[in-house]
Design a protein around this motif. Sequence first.
Motif, PDB file in Angstrom:
ATOM      1  N   VAL A 120      13.999  -1.340  36.449  1.00 48.25           N
ATOM      2  CA  VAL A 120      15.413  -1.637  36.655  1.00 48.25           C
ATOM      3  C   VAL A 120      15.823  -1.048  38.000  1.00 48.25           C
ATOM      4  O   VAL A 120      15.490   0.114  38.303  1.00 48.25           O
ATOM      5  N   LEU A 121      16.491  -1.837  38.818  1.00 50.23           N
ATOM      6  CA  LEU A 121      16.995  -1.337  40.092  1.00 50.23           C
ATOM      7  C   LEU A 121      18.287  -0.565  39.836  1.00 50.23           C
ATOM      8  O   LEU A 121      19.314  -1.148  39.498  1.00 50.23           O
ATOM      9  N   LYS A 122      18.230   0.750  39.988  1.00 50.57           N
ATOM     10  CA  LYS A 122      19.405   1.584  39.722  1.00 50.57           C
ATOM     11  C   LYS A 122      20.361   1.585  40.901  1.00 50.57           C
ATOM     12  O   LYS A 122      21.563   1.376  40.739  1.00 50.57           O
ATOM     13  N   THR A 123      19.839   1.833  42.105  1.00 54.16           N
ATOM     14  CA  THR A 123      20.665   1.797  43.308  1.00 54.16           C
ATOM     15  C   THR A 123      19.838   1.248  44.459  1.00 54.16           C
ATOM     16  O   THR A 123      18.614   1.374  44.486  1.00 54.16           O
ATOM     17  N   TYR A 124      20.528   0.658  45.413  1.00 57.61           N
ATOM     18  CA  TYR A 124      19.867   0.123  46.603  1.00 57.61           C
ATOM     19  C   TYR A 124      20.758   0.337  47.810  1.00 57.61           C
ATOM     20  O   TYR A 124      21.954   0.011  47.787  1.00 57.61           O
ATOM     21  N   VAL A 149      16.066   2.737  44.373  1.00 56.61           N
ATOM     22  CA  VAL A 149      15.757   3.654  43.283  1.00 56.61           C
ATOM     23  C   VAL A 149      15.456   2.835  42.035  1.00 56.61           C
ATOM     24  O   VAL A 149      16.289   2.051  41.571  1.00 56.61           O
ATOM     25  N   LEU A 150      14.235   2.989  41.505  1.00 57.04           N
ATOM     26  CA  LEU A 150      13.775   2.202  40.365  1.00 57.04           C
ATOM     27  C   LEU A 150      13.474   3.099  39.177  1.00 57.04           C
ATOM     28  O   LEU A 150      12.901   4.180  39.332  1.00 57.04           O
ATOM     29  N   ARG A 151      13.847   2.619  37.993  1.00 52.35           N
ATOM     30  CA  ARG A 151      13.548   3.320  36.759  1.00 52.35           C
ATOM     31  C   ARG A 151      12.828   2.375  35.805  1.00 52.35           C
ATOM     32  O   ARG A 151      13.144   1.182  35.764  1.00 52.35           O
ATOM     33  N   PRO A 152      11.870   2.888  35.023  1.00 48.80           N
ATOM     34  CA  PRO A 152      11.166   2.026  34.071  1.00 48.80           C
ATOM     35  C   PRO A 152      12.146   1.299  33.148  1.00 48.80           C
ATOM     36  O   PRO A 152      13.141   1.890  32.701  1.00 48.80           O
ATOM     37  N   THR A 197       4.894   0.799  31.773  1.00 46.64           N
ATOM     38  CA  THR A 197       5.765   0.457  32.897  1.00 46.64           C
ATOM     39  C   THR A 197       5.831   1.532  33.971  1.00 46.64           C
ATOM     40  O   THR A 197       6.516   1.360  34.966  1.00 46.64           O
ATOM     41  N   GLY A 198       5.136   2.628  33.810  1.00 46.22           N
ATOM     42  CA  GLY A 198       4.990   3.555  34.917  1.00 46.22           C
ATOM     43  C   GLY A 198       6.060   4.621  35.014  1.00 46.22           C
ATOM     44  O   GLY A 198       6.875   4.819  34.129  1.00 46.22           O
ATOM     45  N   ARG A 199       6.051   5.318  36.151  1.00 40.17           N
ATOM     46  CA  ARG A 199       6.953   6.436  36.413  1.00 40.17           C
ATOM     47  C   ARG A 199       8.155   5.966  37.235  1.00 40.17           C
ATOM     48  O   ARG A 199       8.101   4.917  37.874  1.00 40.17           O
ATOM     49  N   PRO A 200       9.235   6.757  37.258  1.00 39.33           N
ATOM     50  CA  PRO A 200      10.343   6.445  38.163  1.00 39.33           C
ATOM     51  C   PRO A 200       9.835   6.406  39.603  1.00 39.33           C
ATOM     52  O   PRO A 200       8.975   7.211  39.980  1.00 39.33           O
ATOM     53  N   VAL A 201      10.353   5.490  40.381  1.00 41.63           N
ATOM     54  CA  VAL A 201       9.884   5.297  41.751  1.00 41.63           C
ATOM     55  C   VAL A 201      11.072   5.161  42.693  1.00 41.63           C
ATOM     56  O   VAL A 201      12.088   4.542  42.354  1.00 41.63           O
ATOM     57  N   VAL A 202      10.938   5.744  43.857  1.00 42.55           N
ATOM     58  CA  VAL A 202      11.887   5.524  44.946  1.00 42.55           C
ATOM     59  C   VAL A 202      11.120   4.893  46.108  1.00 42.55           C
ATOM     60  O   VAL A 202      10.084   5.418  46.532  1.00 42.55           O
ATOM     61  N   LEU A 203      11.603   3.761  46.593  1.00 39.58           N
ATOM     62  CA  LEU A 203      11.053   3.136  47.790  1.00 39.58           C
ATOM     63  C   LEU A 203      11.898   3.573  48.978  1.00 39.58           C
ATOM     64  O   LEU A 203      13.121   3.378  48.982  1.00 39.58           O
ATOM     65  N   ARG A 247      23.511 -14.455  45.674  1.00 37.50           N
ATOM     66  CA  ARG A 247      24.214 -13.249  45.262  1.00 37.50           C
ATOM     67  C   ARG A 247      24.116 -12.238  46.401  1.00 37.50           C
ATOM     68  O   ARG A 247      23.039 -12.032  46.965  1.00 37.50           O
ATOM     69  N   THR A 248      25.228 -11.591  46.744  1.00 35.55           N
ATOM     70  CA  THR A 248      25.251 -10.767  47.951  1.00 35.55           C
ATOM     71  C   THR A 248      25.551  -9.292  47.714  1.00 35.55           C
ATOM     72  O   THR A 248      25.643  -8.528  48.672  1.00 35.55           O
ATOM     73  N   ASP A 249      25.702  -8.870  46.456  1.00 37.66           N
ATOM     74  CA  ASP A 249      25.950  -7.449  46.222  1.00 37.66           C
ATOM     75  C   ASP A 249      24.627  -6.684  46.225  1.00 37.66           C
ATOM     76  O   ASP A 249      23.581  -7.235  46.558  1.00 37.66           O
ATOM     77  N   THR A 250      24.655  -5.419  45.851  1.00 40.19           N
ATOM     78  CA  THR A 250      23.437  -4.607  45.888  1.00 40.19           C
ATOM     79  C   THR A 250      22.838  -4.430  44.497  1.00 40.19           C
ATOM     80  O   THR A 250      22.103  -3.467  44.247  1.00 40.19           O
ATOM     81  N   GLY A 251      23.109  -5.368  43.605  1.00 37.98           N
ATOM     82  CA  GLY A 251      22.539  -5.317  42.265  1.00 37.98           C
ATOM     83  C   GLY A 251      21.458  -6.364  42.073  1.00 37.98           C
ATOM     84  O   GLY A 251      21.315  -7.299  42.859  1.00 37.98           O
TER      85      GLY A 251
END
Length: 518
Positions: free
Chosen positions: A196-200, A207-210, A221-227, A184-188
Amino acid sequence: MRSVRMRILATLLVLAGVGVGAWQLLPAQEDDNRTITVGTTDAVTSLDPAGAYDAGSWALFSNVFQSLLTFEPGGAAPVPDAARTCGFVGTGLRTYRCTLRDDVTFPSGRKATAEDVKYSFERVKRINAEVGPASLFATLGTVEASGQTVTFHLSSPDATFPFKVATAAGSIVDRDRYPRRTLRTDTGADGTGPYVLKTYTKDERAVLRPNPRYRGAVGETGRPVVLRYYRTSQELADGWKAKKFDVAARQLPPDLLARLSPSDPGQRVTEVDSAETRNLVLDVRAGSPLHDRRVRQAIAAVINREELVSRTYKGTTDALYGLIPAGITGHSTSFFDAYPKPDRKKARELLEEAGVDLPVRFTYGYGRGRGAAGAEAAELKRQLEASGLFQVTTRGYEWTDFQKRYAEGKLDAWAVGWVADYPDPDTFGAQLVGTGNSMKNGYSSKAVDQLILDTQQAADRSRTTSDFRQLQDVVAEDVPLIPLWQRKEYVLSSEDVGGGQYLSDGTGVFRLWRLGWI
């Protein structure tokens, strides 16, 4: 399996500002929507679990996807995650069966079934991506699915199979969203993990959301996280100093790490003994200037690890003389036994015996911006050329390009870090020096392969020590790679973020859900 004693699990916490008891026991803030930002230089090769076998990609996978099993912090054996139960059937270590939980659902809302598990494992092997994890499932023959039960039939006894299932290679994907025969080659990404991967955005951020649908081994499942991804260690260090993120993990520059002090204000430092290693990999194929074993032995006879660690890593890594790192069952110092000190005379004798022209010329590649890889390449070049026996051309490449180049045999030598996939010495054997290994250097040894098979038949992992030490003796003689060092893991966080000590233990699991505000 429980007999494995991992140095990686013995954790030394160096804490600034307050004591251990004070900040670990403080309750997390109730504001679940306050995002924690993590900075790293570990690039993501692919968002598809079938297409990546590197620390950066697996760090993301362990949060977005779910495997049947997982590893708890400090645990030496896998525990159920997406599975309700798992275990070998009978005593032959050739049939492994898991029953999937009934409440695992994909982002689409569709319930995950054993068919999705079967599809995911078969897909990894079918695609067999150039830099993917298919080699982990070398002993996997066929997979059967019935309702919520999945049965794995192995081609040979493999006591380590549950460990492999628990890695990111065992990520369960939605069979409706992932092509059967291509990546799979998209950004999902459609997984059932804690996030859940919201955006990449490639090489910039994830951008990750619980995940409210998550059900498994992770409690909260923790807090929202941005890598946030940085190209170089220096850029990561600059970002930390500018307070652009709350947590810094992998890889800050060695000179910065060497200066860290418990008295540094405004930050917490976690230092963890790790099983992560780095090896100089040598192309053994016909046509390579390093094809002759005596040439590779001569390189091993010249390299000075102590100088490398001191000059390049400022003491933040430890010299390594065996394929299996210290603290892991079977560790030995086979390279020290064979090459106890830098010996130019011995190296020259080996090269003259091989009948090669001097100096031996070869190319050395490395991943540009990856920690101190550039400085390491320069130091190894200096050492080898100072002997008068070698002429080394060093070239740095962007990470994905670097992976493809060594996988396609376009480099003579290259340095690669290796993060343990699971807490067992097998991860340093089959994947690094077994036939068809992930180093892609053409090495194959009947003696090594037989020893790997022998160790995989031992349910009591403590009984593998002798075989793993013998395996390392063969590697020290054949020299398909040269162990360089063993890393100490460092995580920096702002003083109001807790959980950094659980974030990374060098096993490939990156526990973002353990981070929280205090």
